[in-house]
Design an enzyme around this catalytic site. Structure first.
Site, PDB file in Angstrom:
ATOM      1  N   THR A 200       0.874  -1.184   0.000  1.00 41.95           N
ATOM      2  CA  THR A 200       0.000   0.000   0.000  1.00 41.95           C
ATOM      3  C   THR A 200       0.905   1.227   0.000  1.00 41.95           C
ATOM      4  OG1 THR A 200      -1.801  -1.073   1.158  1.00 41.95           O
ATOM      5  CG2 THR A 200      -1.589   1.290   1.520  1.00 41.95           C
ATOM      6  N   GLY A 254      -6.249  -3.879   7.367  1.00 42.35           N
ATOM      7  CA  GLY A 254      -7.237  -2.802   7.391  1.00 42.35           C
ATOM      8  C   GLY A 254      -8.371  -2.955   8.379  1.00 42.35           C
TER       9      GLY A 254
HETATM   10  N1  ASP Z   1      -4.473  -1.366   4.728  1.00 47.20           N
HETATM   11  C1  ASP Z   1      -4.689  -2.011   3.471  1.00 47.20           C
HETATM   12  C2  ASP Z   1      -6.046  -2.676   3.502  1.00 47.20           C
HETATM   13  O1  ASP Z   1      -6.369  -3.310   4.474  1.00 47.20           O
HETATM   14  C3  ASP Z   1      -3.651  -3.049   3.133  1.00 47.20           C
HETATM   15  C4  ASP Z   1      -2.221  -2.693   3.473  1.00 47.20           C
HETATM   16  O2  ASP Z   1      -1.918  -1.583   3.867  1.00 47.20           O
HETATM   17  O3  ASP Z   1      -1.337  -3.588   3.332  1.00 47.20           O
HETATM   18  O4  ASP Z   1      -6.747  -2.595   2.537  1.00 47.20           O
END
Ligand code: ASP
Length: 334
Positions: A200, A254
């Protein structure tokens, strides 16, 4: 005008002038991340390490140049994120992970700390740069969050670059989905088990005018259920900015970031407990989030130029650049 009023006006002008000139122009800065997770030195080739570092440096420098030429924090954040979205290395834009059905659904958000305006999109499938769609939701609609078909249609209608869904195919991410699916099949489980693939992307910045902004973009989690929305586009969970406290961009599992309202929790701790950005981020990321079961990290900045890059995972792709300095880029914990 009475003499005393005149003296009072002169005194106010003198004090205002004096405090401005003492403070001088705000030293601007930008911080970026490219995701947190199980990023281990022993598993990374030197070619890969260099590739990540080169791309992060490019993103930092692009944002820095905007700030240097008098641009705003929100412009810098947007510019840096576009560069990371266009790279297949990161789980955002081009390099997005696949959901359980083998499709890419992307989330992004952006927030301006100077007026607390925000825009976000969730589950877009044909928008080349979801951060631009998020920015346009903020600047061209009365809304904060558009999702799915409606968000794709909106992006089309305002002339953003639209791509065929196959644009988001990368061999590496498809392989990760296949591996996860076969692990799932072996467990003979019907549970769709999303897993955390780092990558991300996010940026936070402070501009010359003393304003801060934050943005985040992601493909979400590998093998996520169709329609699943993560923390990234949820204002206060994965993305938040307020000049009175801080600008935060998060990365990690998340669901935990949503339940813990991570980005806003850091800002709220600063506001109500009167603690520093570093103290607030350490409490949330190193103490409260893991005891809740969540892993990941955040980057943050405040209007004084204090920056943080805090994570409870093995590594986090990250870097920053302060006014007049060189970019600093890191991947592993030490
Ligand atoms: N936070 C992101 C999600 O849960 C994934 C990540 O940051 O690796 O969609």
């Amino acid at each position: 005008m009475p003499f005393r009023t005149l003296i009072a006006i002169f005194a106010m002008i003198f004090l205002a002038f004096n405090s401005c000139s003492r403070r001088g122009p705000v030293p601007f800065a930008i911080v970026i991340h490219g995701g947190a997770g199980t990023i281990l030195r022993e598993k990374m080739t030197s070619e890969m390490e260099t590739a990540y570092k080169v791309k992060m440096e490019e993103a930092i420098l692009a944002g820095y140049r905007i700030l240097d030429s008098g641009g705003t924090a929100i412009e810098a954040v947007k510019t840096s994120i576009i560069i990371l979205e266009n790279s297949p290395l990161f789980n955002a834009g081009k390099g997005a992970v696949f959901n359980h059905e083998g499709k890419n659904e992307l989330d992004a958000a952006i927030m301006d700390g100077s007026n607390r305006k925000a825009g976000a999109v969730a589950g877009v499938t044909v928008v080349k740069n979801p951060i631009l769609a998020a920015y346009s939701v903020m600047t061209q609609t009365p809304h904060v969050l558009l999702s799915g078909k409606g968000a794709d249609e909106f992006a089309k209608s305002i002339g953003l670059e639209i791509v065929d869904p196959s644009y988001f195919y990368t061999e590496a991410r498809y392989k990760s989905l296949m591996e996860e699916l076969s692990r799932e099949a072996k467990k003979n489980s019907l549970d769709k088990n999303p897993n955390n693939s780092s990558g991300t992307v996010g940026a936070v910045a402070l501009d010359r005018y003393g304003n801060i902004a934050a943005g985040t973009s992601t493909g979400g989690m590998n093998n996520k259920r169709y329609g699943r929305i993560g923390d990234t586009p949820v204002i206060g969970a994965g993305t938040y900015a307020d000049n009175n406290t801080c600008a935060i961009s998060a990365t990690g599992h998340g669901e935990f970031f949503i339940r813990k309202v991570v980005a806003y929790d850091i800002a709220a701790k600063m506001k109500y407990l009167k603690i520093s950005l570093q103290e607030a981020a350490t409490q949330v990321i190193m103490d409260e989030l893991p005891s809740f079961g969540g892993n990941g990290g955040v980057i943050g900045i405040d209007t004084q130029g204090n920056m943080i890059m805090e994570f409870n995972t093995a590594g986090m792709y990250r870097g920053y650049m302060k006014q007049g300095e060189h970019p600093r880029i890191f991947i592993f914990r030490d």
